[in-house]
Write an enzyme that holds these catalytic residues in place. Structure first.
Site, short mmCIF file in Angstrom:
data_model
loop_
_atom_site.label_atom_id
_atom_site.label_comp_id
_atom_site.label_asym_id
_atom_site.label_seq_id
_atom_site.Cartn_x
_atom_site.Cartn_y
_atom_site.Cartn_z
N CYS A 7 0.77 -1.03 0.07
CA CYS A 7 -0.08 0.03 -0.01
C CYS A 7 0.77 1.03 -0.09
O CYS A 7 2.05 1.23 -0.38
CB CYS A 7 -1.03 0.04 1.27
SG CYS A 7 -0.25 0.03 2.75
N ARG A 13 -3.51 -0.62 5.34
CA ARG A 13 -4.19 -1.58 4.49
C ARG A 13 -3.25 -2.88 4.35
O ARG A 13 -3.73 -3.88 4.63
CB ARG A 13 -4.37 -1.09 3.18
CG ARG A 13 -5.43 0.08 3.19
CD ARG A 13 -5.64 0.68 1.90
NE ARG A 13 -4.43 1.77 1.70
CZ ARG A 13 -4.12 2.39 0.63
NH1 ARG A 13 -5.13 2.39 -0.38
NH2 ARG A 13 -3.09 3.10 0.62
N ASP A 123 -8.15 3.96 1.03
CA ASP A 123 -7.23 4.38 2.21
C ASP A 123 -8.13 4.83 3.29
O ASP A 123 -8.70 6.04 3.25
CB ASP A 123 -6.36 5.46 1.44
CG ASP A 123 -5.32 6.04 2.37
OD1 ASP A 123 -5.09 5.45 3.59
OD2 ASP A 123 -4.35 6.50 2.00
P1 4NP Z 1 -1.62 2.70 4.12
O1 4NP Z 1 -2.41 4.19 4.79
O2 4NP Z 1 -1.13 3.12 2.61
O3 4NP Z 1 -3.08 1.93 3.93
O4 4NP Z 1 -0.84 2.34 5.09
C1 4NP Z 1 -1.61 5.25 4.82
C2 4NP Z 1 -1.13 5.50 5.73
C3 4NP Z 1 -0.11 6.73 5.81
C4 4NP Z 1 -0.35 7.80 4.97
C5 4NP Z 1 -1.08 7.49 3.99
C6 4NP Z 1 -1.92 6.67 3.93
N1 4NP Z 1 0.47 8.93 5.03
O5 4NP Z 1 0.21 9.89 4.16
O6 4NP Z 1 1.24 9.13 5.94
#
Ligand code: 4NP
Length: 154
Positions: A7, A13, A123
């Protein structure tokens, strides 16, 4: 067999997918035969445990993600994994752009590959608690189909 979920941050995710698949493989008696991991396309959270909201929602359903630590996806992963599964189209584009031509493993969009209701795992990072439940619902369902595929490939 080796499976890598990817992800953006590797704190919501893909760690959830890693925990859910590991749990389902354990239940199917296949845990020893499949290596499961996760990574993020970004490097902001490298070395950190998954997001506390992700851990909490997962724990309620019996998945302990607390030992996981975020890592950034790198070119070597393409040689190490048979199946790399992206959580959304943006992750997939990023992976396609960095994938070596000689990479032996498959790269695909996780939910689309397994015929889920949605193509992408939304997300949940900037949203509310319901987003984390939806992530779990989508991932649990798709992992069932992934386990069927794994059984056929082993
Ligand atoms: P992930 O969610 O891709 O599902 O781990 C996110 C976690 C952090 C960030 C964006 C999406 N961020 O911008 O820090």
């Amino acid at each position: 067999m080796r499976v890598l979920f990817v992800c953006l941050g590797n704190i919501c995710r893909s760690p959830t997918a890693e925990g859910v698949l590991r749990h389902q493989l354990q239940a199917a008696g296949l845990a020893e035969q499949v290596h499961v991991a996760s990574a993020g396309t970004g490097d902001w959270h490298v070395g950190k445990a998954p997001d506390s909201r992700t851990c909490k929602a997962a724990m309620v359903r019996g998945y302990d993600l607390s030992q996981q630590r975020a890592q950034q996806v790198n070119v070597a992963h393409f040689a190490e994994y048979d199946l790399i599964l992206a959580m959304d189209e943006s992750n997939l584009s990023h992976l396609r752009a960095m994938r070596p031509q000689s990479a032996p493993g498959e790269l695909d969009l996780f939910l689309r590959r397994y015929g889920a209701k949605l193509d992408e795992v939304p997300d949940p990072y900037y949203g509310g608690a319901e987003g984390f439940e939806q992530v779990l619902d989508l991932i649990e369902e798709a992992c069932k189909a992934l386990v069927v595929e794994i059984k056929g490939r082993l």
